[in-house]
Design an enzyme around this catalytic site. Sequence first.
Site, PDB file in Angstrom:
ATOM      1  N   HIS A 207      23.334  39.789  55.402  1.00 32.01           N
ATOM      2  CA  HIS A 207      24.425  40.409  54.637  1.00 32.01           C
ATOM      3  C   HIS A 207      24.005  41.621  53.806  1.00 32.01           C
ATOM      4  CE1 HIS A 207      22.639  38.108  51.372  1.00 32.01           C
ATOM      5  NE2 HIS A 207      23.270  38.908  50.542  1.00 32.01           N
TER       6      HIS A 207
HETATM    7  C1  UD1 Z   1      26.931  40.078  46.704  1.00 28.80           C
HETATM    8  C2  UD1 Z   1      25.728  40.446  45.853  1.00 28.80           C
HETATM    9  C3  UD1 Z   1      24.446  40.095  46.602  1.00 28.80           C
HETATM   10  C4  UD1 Z   1      24.472  38.658  47.069  1.00 28.80           C
HETATM   11  C5  UD1 Z   1      25.708  38.442  47.909  1.00 28.80           C
HETATM   12  C6  UD1 Z   1      25.817  37.035  48.426  1.00 28.80           C
HETATM   13  C7  UD1 Z   1      25.963  42.391  44.372  1.00 28.80           C
HETATM   14  C8  UD1 Z   1      25.588  43.822  44.187  1.00 28.80           C
HETATM   15  N1  UD1 Z   1      25.681  41.879  45.578  1.00 28.80           N
HETATM   16  O1  UD1 Z   1      26.922  40.913  47.865  1.00 28.80           O
HETATM   17  O2  UD1 Z   1      23.356  40.277  45.739  1.00 28.80           O
HETATM   18  O3  UD1 Z   1      23.315  38.395  47.817  1.00 28.80           O
HETATM   19  O4  UD1 Z   1      26.838  38.718  47.080  1.00 28.80           O
HETATM   20  O5  UD1 Z   1      26.950  36.878  49.196  1.00 28.80           O
HETATM   21  O6  UD1 Z   1      26.478  41.797  43.465  1.00 28.80           O
HETATM   22  N2  UD1 Z   1      34.179  39.794  50.587  1.00 28.80           N
HETATM   23  C9  UD1 Z   1      35.138  38.959  51.081  1.00 28.80           C
HETATM   24  N3  UD1 Z   1      35.345  37.771  50.428  1.00 28.80           N
HETATM   25  C10 UD1 Z   1      34.659  37.405  49.337  1.00 28.80           C
HETATM   26  C11 UD1 Z   1      33.685  38.280  48.836  1.00 28.80           C
HETATM   27  C12 UD1 Z   1      33.458  39.466  49.471  1.00 28.80           C
HETATM   28  O7  UD1 Z   1      35.803  39.243  52.078  1.00 28.80           O
HETATM   29  O8  UD1 Z   1      34.872  36.301  48.794  1.00 28.80           O
HETATM   30  C13 UD1 Z   1      33.915  41.066  51.304  1.00 28.80           C
HETATM   31  C14 UD1 Z   1      34.694  42.211  50.728  1.00 28.80           C
HETATM   32  O9  UD1 Z   1      35.036  43.072  51.766  1.00 28.80           O
HETATM   33  C15 UD1 Z   1      33.686  42.913  49.856  1.00 28.80           C
HETATM   34  C16 UD1 Z   1      32.393  42.663  50.623  1.00 28.80           C
HETATM   35  O10 UD1 Z   1      32.547  41.373  51.200  1.00 28.80           O
HETATM   36  O11 UD1 Z   1      33.969  44.255  49.682  1.00 28.80           O
HETATM   37  C17 UD1 Z   1      31.180  42.683  49.769  1.00 28.80           C
HETATM   38  O12 UD1 Z   1      31.336  41.812  48.641  1.00 28.80           O
HETATM   39  P1  UD1 Z   1      30.531  42.104  47.286  1.00 28.80           P
HETATM   40  O13 UD1 Z   1      30.768  41.023  46.297  1.00 28.80           O
HETATM   41  O14 UD1 Z   1      30.790  43.493  46.849  1.00 28.80           O
HETATM   42  O15 UD1 Z   1      29.019  42.101  47.753  1.00 28.80           O
HETATM   43  P2  UD1 Z   1      28.226  41.114  48.744  1.00 28.80           P
HETATM   44  O16 UD1 Z   1      27.828  41.899  49.930  1.00 28.80           O
HETATM   45  O17 UD1 Z   1      28.944  39.837  48.943  1.00 28.80           O
END
Ligand code: UD1
Length: 368
Positions: A207
């Site tokens: 991820h």
């Molecule tokens: C975040 C953390 C990362 C951690 C990871 C675990 C930061 C900078 N990054 O990254 O350190 O290892 O979580 O998962 O805080 N999304 C969904 N559903 C959700 C959450 C996210 O669809 O419940 C999608 C959305 O499109 C979002 C993307 O995933 O834009 C990224 O989510 P985000 O929380 O920004 O970062 P992660 O890549 O999940």
Amino acid sequence: MLKVINVVGARPNFMKVAPIVEEMKRREHEFAPLVVHTGQHYDSMMSDAFFRDLDIPEPNVHLEVGSGSHAVQTAAVMERFEPVLLREKPDWVLVVGDVNSTLAAALVCVKLGVKVGHVEAGLRSRDRTMPEEINRLLTDQIADLLFTPSEDANENLRAEGIPEERMRLVGNVMIDSLFQQLARAKESSVRQVLGINDQEYGVLTLHRPSNVDNPDTLARIIGALEEIGESLPIVFPVHPRTRKALAEFGFEKRIQSNRSLRMIDPLGYLDFLGLYSRARLVLTDSGGLQEETTVLGIPCLTLRDNTERPITVEMGTNTMVGTDPDKIASAAFAALNGSIIEGRRIPPLWDGNTADRILDALVEKERK
Ligand code: UD1
């Protein structure tokens, strides 16, 4: 009685906060815990499933920030957490790990003069292109108490000029959850449901933006998986960010047509632990999984060029393999031949009692 707000935001936070809140509830004459969920992760399989599996109480406050750019997400947590602090006036706030919610909440605390402790402090990848590295560096600069998982983290903090009296070497709190839940997780029907009960298999998670947001890197990793898949089927619970990237770059069909690579939806804590604890090999770019596999003695190949958890390489079962397909495949075959786990050890204080040590440190700090 110490009133403590425990902040959670994203999936890797939940297994760190669960044992702390549980221990605070057990020590009810000393602690009054509250849980604030920022809502950084909101899908049921990224959040609710973990509250259920880990018996975390319903959040007292939900900030519902959701997804967004780093600036938008960080700012939203700050704006919405500030009134909660002003209203609740806690003695301490605990933040965990390195996600955007961690830094945002810590920053609000210091500006309001509320004491904040950082659990999993001192980890450094020395790669400032990782958003988590920035979150770690800044949170450690401003937090009042820094709870570290291993001595190398203390050394990192010293090198940044952080005084000794702010550090507490307490061990790895995520391993508290692992030990508490392992027996239940082994009962999970996940392997049966996937039809791999009597079979050897590998587990993959992916991820990191540096791996999944770049089509060339992602293609190289998939190439390596195809090669490994000829010897070992691989189960791949897909993170939402990765799911989007695979669709956008047109890689979904390529993976689906390979019978050895099995994409599934993200799993809850118990099913995932039930799955990887019996795996022959784990391939990952996650931080926590490097530690969990070290404790369970499962070979782990980390698809990154650096790690903030070097102790898992020095003592444990972790090997850094980057994203070069040949290197990934040859490390996988070496692992399958049994050459990774010889002489491995569980790091000191990764013993299941870290939450207790964190609470003791808070009590002791208040006495001074
Ligand atoms: C975040 C953390 C990362 C951690 C990871 C675990 C930061 C900078 N990054 O990254 O350190 O290892 O979580 O998962 O805080 N999304 C969904 N559903 C959700 C959450 C996210 O669809 O419940 C999608 C959305 O499109 C979002 C993307 O995933 O834009 C990224 O989510 P985000 O929380 O920004 O970062 P992660 O890549 O999940």
